[in-house]
Design an enzyme around this catalytic site. Sequence first.
Site, PDB file in Angstrom:
ATOM      1  N   GLY A   8      -6.755  68.689  89.512  1.00 30.29           N
ATOM      2  CA  GLY A   8      -7.252  67.364  89.894  1.00 30.29           C
ATOM      3  C   GLY A   8      -8.734  67.213  89.638  1.00 30.29           C
ATOM      4  O   GLY A   8      -9.491  66.758  90.493  1.00 30.29           O
ATOM      5  N   ALA A   9      -9.155  67.585  88.413  1.00 26.56           N
ATOM      6  CA  ALA A   9     -10.598  67.603  88.112  1.00 26.56           C
ATOM      7  C   ALA A   9     -11.040  66.437  87.230  1.00 26.56           C
ATOM      8  O   ALA A   9     -12.150  66.433  86.715  1.00 26.56           O
ATOM      9  CB  ALA A   9     -10.965  68.935  87.465  1.00 26.56           C
ATOM     10  N   ARG A  11     -11.610  63.435  88.249  1.00 25.51           N
ATOM     11  CA  ARG A  11     -12.541  62.545  88.972  1.00 25.51           C
ATOM     12  C   ARG A  11     -12.846  63.151  90.338  1.00 25.51           C
ATOM     13  O   ARG A  11     -12.315  64.202  90.701  1.00 25.51           O
ATOM     14  CB  ARG A  11     -11.973  61.131  89.108  1.00 25.51           C
ATOM     15  CG  ARG A  11     -10.533  61.074  89.482  1.00 25.51           C
ATOM     16  CD  ARG A  11      -9.861  59.756  89.091  1.00 25.51           C
ATOM     17  NE  ARG A  11      -8.434  59.839  89.365  1.00 25.51           N
ATOM     18  CZ  ARG A  11      -7.872  59.445  90.498  1.00 25.51           C
ATOM     19  NH1 ARG A  11      -8.604  58.895  91.445  1.00 25.51           N
ATOM     20  NH2 ARG A  11      -6.570  59.576  90.680  1.00 25.51           N
ATOM     21  N   VAL A  60       1.038  69.312  89.201  1.00 31.27           N
ATOM     22  CA  VAL A  60       1.040  70.574  89.948  1.00 31.27           C
ATOM     23  C   VAL A  60       2.279  70.736  90.831  1.00 31.27           C
ATOM     24  O   VAL A  60       2.615  71.854  91.222  1.00 31.27           O
ATOM     25  CB  VAL A  60      -0.238  70.756  90.817  1.00 31.27           C
ATOM     26  CG1 VAL A  60      -1.472  70.936  89.953  1.00 31.27           C
ATOM     27  CG2 VAL A  60      -0.395  69.632  91.826  1.00 31.27           C
ATOM     28  N   TYR A 151      -0.156  63.787 105.215  1.00 30.23           N
ATOM     29  CA  TYR A 151      -1.368  64.430 104.673  1.00 30.23           C
ATOM     30  C   TYR A 151      -1.848  65.559 105.609  1.00 30.23           C
ATOM     31  O   TYR A 151      -2.188  66.657 105.151  1.00 30.23           O
ATOM     32  CB  TYR A 151      -2.430  63.342 104.527  1.00 30.23           C
ATOM     33  CG  TYR A 151      -3.723  63.749 103.867  1.00 30.23           C
ATOM     34  CD1 TYR A 151      -3.832  63.819 102.483  1.00 30.23           C
ATOM     35  CD2 TYR A 151      -4.851  64.036 104.629  1.00 30.23           C
ATOM     36  CE1 TYR A 151      -5.036  64.163 101.882  1.00 30.23           C
ATOM     37  CE2 TYR A 151      -6.058  64.373 104.035  1.00 30.23           C
ATOM     38  CZ  TYR A 151      -6.146  64.429 102.653  1.00 30.23           C
ATOM     39  OH  TYR A 151      -7.345  64.767 102.066  1.00 30.23           O
ATOM     40  N   ALA A 153      -0.072  67.278 107.759  1.00 29.16           N
ATOM     41  CA  ALA A 153       0.885  68.398 107.714  1.00 29.16           C
ATOM     42  C   ALA A 153       0.623  69.250 106.474  1.00 29.16           C
ATOM     43  O   ALA A 153       0.600  70.482 106.539  1.00 29.16           O
ATOM     44  CB  ALA A 153       2.311  67.865 107.708  1.00 29.16           C
ATOM     45  N   LYS A 155      -2.200  69.485 104.707  1.00 25.73           N
ATOM     46  CA  LYS A 155      -3.509  70.142 104.748  1.00 25.73           C
ATOM     47  C   LYS A 155      -3.546  71.268 105.788  1.00 25.73           C
ATOM     48  O   LYS A 155      -4.218  72.293 105.575  1.00 25.73           O
ATOM     49  CB  LYS A 155      -4.610  69.117 105.024  1.00 25.73           C
ATOM     50  CG  LYS A 155      -4.802  68.101 103.889  1.00 25.73           C
ATOM     51  CD  LYS A 155      -5.174  68.770 102.578  1.00 25.73           C
ATOM     52  CE  LYS A 155      -5.592  67.795 101.498  1.00 25.73           C
ATOM     53  NZ  LYS A 155      -5.865  68.456 100.213  1.00 25.73           N
ATOM     54  N   ILE A 184     -15.646  61.923 102.207  1.00 28.04           N
ATOM     55  CA  ILE A 184     -16.432  62.061 100.975  1.00 28.04           C
ATOM     56  C   ILE A 184     -16.250  60.796 100.129  1.00 28.04           C
ATOM     57  O   ILE A 184     -15.144  60.249 100.048  1.00 28.04           O
ATOM     58  CB  ILE A 184     -15.947  63.304 100.161  1.00 28.04           C
ATOM     59  CG1 ILE A 184     -15.903  64.577 101.041  1.00 28.04           C
ATOM     60  CG2 ILE A 184     -16.827  63.517  98.927  1.00 28.04           C
ATOM     61  CD1 ILE A 184     -17.215  65.037 101.632  1.00 28.04           C
TER      62      ILE A 184
HETATM   63  P1  NAP Z   1      -9.346  61.530  93.962  1.00 29.26           P
HETATM   64  O1  NAP Z   1     -10.685  61.008  93.598  1.00 29.26           O
HETATM   65  O2  NAP Z   1      -8.271  60.579  94.355  1.00 29.26           O
HETATM   66  O3  NAP Z   1      -8.824  62.463  92.746  1.00 29.26           O
HETATM   67  C1  NAP Z   1      -7.584  63.088  92.850  1.00 29.26           C
HETATM   68  C2  NAP Z   1      -7.399  64.042  91.703  1.00 29.26           C
HETATM   69  O4  NAP Z   1      -6.123  64.712  91.851  1.00 29.26           O
HETATM   70  C3  NAP Z   1      -7.363  63.344  90.349  1.00 29.26           C
HETATM   71  O5  NAP Z   1      -7.998  64.180  89.415  1.00 29.26           O
HETATM   72  C4  NAP Z   1      -5.867  63.254  90.060  1.00 29.26           C
HETATM   73  O6  NAP Z   1      -5.565  63.192  88.667  1.00 29.26           O
HETATM   74  C5  NAP Z   1      -5.388  64.574  90.634  1.00 29.26           C
HETATM   75  N1  NAP Z   1      -3.960  64.610  90.915  1.00 29.26           N
HETATM   76  C6  NAP Z   1      -3.237  63.799  91.714  1.00 29.26           C
HETATM   77  N2  NAP Z   1      -1.942  64.151  91.696  1.00 29.26           N
HETATM   78  C7  NAP Z   1      -1.839  65.220  90.868  1.00 29.26           C
HETATM   79  C8  NAP Z   1      -0.758  66.017  90.408  1.00 29.26           C
HETATM   80  N3  NAP Z   1       0.494  65.798  90.810  1.00 29.26           N
HETATM   81  N4  NAP Z   1      -1.013  67.020  89.527  1.00 29.26           N
HETATM   82  C9  NAP Z   1      -2.272  67.254  89.088  1.00 29.26           C
HETATM   83  N5  NAP Z   1      -3.344  66.523  89.483  1.00 29.26           N
HETATM   84  C10 NAP Z   1      -3.116  65.521  90.358  1.00 29.26           C
HETATM   85  O7  NAP Z   1      -9.430  62.569  95.193  1.00 29.26           O
HETATM   86  P2  NAP Z   1     -10.703  63.287  95.859  1.00 29.26           P
HETATM   87  O8  NAP Z   1     -11.201  62.427  96.951  1.00 29.26           O
HETATM   88  O9  NAP Z   1     -11.618  63.799  94.823  1.00 29.26           O
HETATM   89  O10 NAP Z   1      -9.952  64.511  96.582  1.00 29.26           O
HETATM   90  C11 NAP Z   1      -9.855  65.800  96.003  1.00 29.26           C
HETATM   91  C12 NAP Z   1      -9.263  66.744  97.054  1.00 29.26           C
HETATM   92  O11 NAP Z   1     -10.112  66.739  98.213  1.00 29.26           O
HETATM   93  C13 NAP Z   1      -7.877  66.333  97.543  1.00 29.26           C
HETATM   94  O12 NAP Z   1      -7.097  67.482  97.776  1.00 29.26           O
HETATM   95  C14 NAP Z   1      -8.167  65.632  98.842  1.00 29.26           C
HETATM   96  O13 NAP Z   1      -7.069  65.665  99.722  1.00 29.26           O
HETATM   97  C15 NAP Z   1      -9.337  66.442  99.359  1.00 29.26           C
HETATM   98  N6  NAP Z   1     -10.157  65.736 100.342  1.00 29.26           N
HETATM   99  C16 NAP Z   1     -10.787  64.563 100.021  1.00 29.26           C
HETATM  100  C17 NAP Z   1     -11.550  63.915 101.001  1.00 29.26           C
HETATM  101  C18 NAP Z   1     -12.277  62.627 100.734  1.00 29.26           C
HETATM  102  O14 NAP Z   1     -12.825  62.034 101.681  1.00 29.26           O
HETATM  103  N7  NAP Z   1     -12.322  62.143  99.500  1.00 29.26           N
HETATM  104  C19 NAP Z   1     -11.655  64.472 102.286  1.00 29.26           C
HETATM  105  C20 NAP Z   1     -10.997  65.653 102.567  1.00 29.26           C
HETATM  106  C21 NAP Z   1     -10.258  66.290 101.580  1.00 29.26           C
HETATM  107  P3  NAP Z   1      -5.477  61.735  87.896  1.00 29.26           P
HETATM  108  O15 NAP Z   1      -6.906  61.282  87.736  1.00 29.26           O
HETATM  109  O16 NAP Z   1      -4.827  62.049  86.603  1.00 29.26           O
HETATM  110  O17 NAP Z   1      -4.695  60.840  88.797  1.00 29.26           O
END
Ligand code: NAP
Length: 242
Positions: A8-9, A11, A60, A151, A153, A155, A184
């Site tokens: 998920g890199a 963005r 994944v 979510y 469950a 995490k 974030i």
């Molecule tokens: P995001 O901006 O929505 O980006 C999600 C990323 O995951 C994208 O690169 C997406 O790819 C990829 N993805 C989604 N489904 C996938 C799959 N089935 N296989 C491979 N890649 C997949 O999310 P983020 O905010 O950066 O979050 C990243 C991580 O941090 C997540 O695990 C999230 O739960 C965790 N997190 C985020 C926050 C927050 O506040 N943002 C807080 C706590 C934890 P595409 O671009 O191709 O869709």
Amino acid sequence: MGVAIVTGASRGIGAAIARRLAAAGHDIIVNCASSVDKAEVVAAECREMGVNALAMQWDVSDHTACEQALAEIKEKMGVPFILVNNAGITRDGLMVRMKEAQFDEVININLKGAFNMLQLCGAMMMRAKTGRIINITSISGMAGNAGQINYCAAKAGLIGMTKTAAKELGARGITVNAVAPGWIDTDMTAGLSDAIKDGAKKQIPLGRFGKPEEIASAVAFLASDEASFISGQTLVVDGGMI
Ligand code: NAP
């Protein structure tokens, strides 16, 4: 320096982690689910830092797809030294109204997806007798959050998986840790109403959302030699919220 896979890199937090690990000198696999163009941009940014980087699309949650991707990575770049399980989604809703599909989708990507990569990559790292695995969990998995039972469950499960894998892989010189971000600024939180965002900020002692780069720093630390005796831990990066 070795090969780092960041799921998920394309963005958000994953893209920041990919850039940060590239800056530390690692070759990078930039995984995405569908936004290949964005993943290509991140890979190009990594290459500009003088490392090798490849954008690769796979889901994944699909075990066979993970297996094929890892075989390709091994052939093109070598055995991975770092795995960052970052790919994740939200499908929010109150528990009593949540559809089965909403629950299953989040568990399949956020928890089973991490397991798929952990199992397959862990086996490769065991043979190499070295490796660093970092799972991106969430403070929601530690404190709970109304409207996110699926979510939370997933995490919370990821934290249990981190502790177990640390015990199973430690004898082979592999560390397994988790990073638990708070709120974030990414696409995941961009769609929330101003009321929700303002309410959240009031609960954060530092008074603001974190930046993806602030999560990437914690990941880079856990992947570095400085963290060589840290395993099975969850590092909370939330501006003091929980
Ligand atoms: P995001 O901006 O929505 O980006 C999600 C990323 O995951 C994208 O690169 C997406 O790819 C990829 N993805 C989604 N489904 C996938 C799959 N089935 N296989 C491979 N890649 C997949 O999310 P983020 O905010 O950066 O979050 C990243 C991580 O941090 C997540 O695990 C999230 O739960 C965790 N997190 C985020 C926050 C927050 O506040 N943002 C807080 C706590 C934890 P595409 O671009 O191709 O869709």
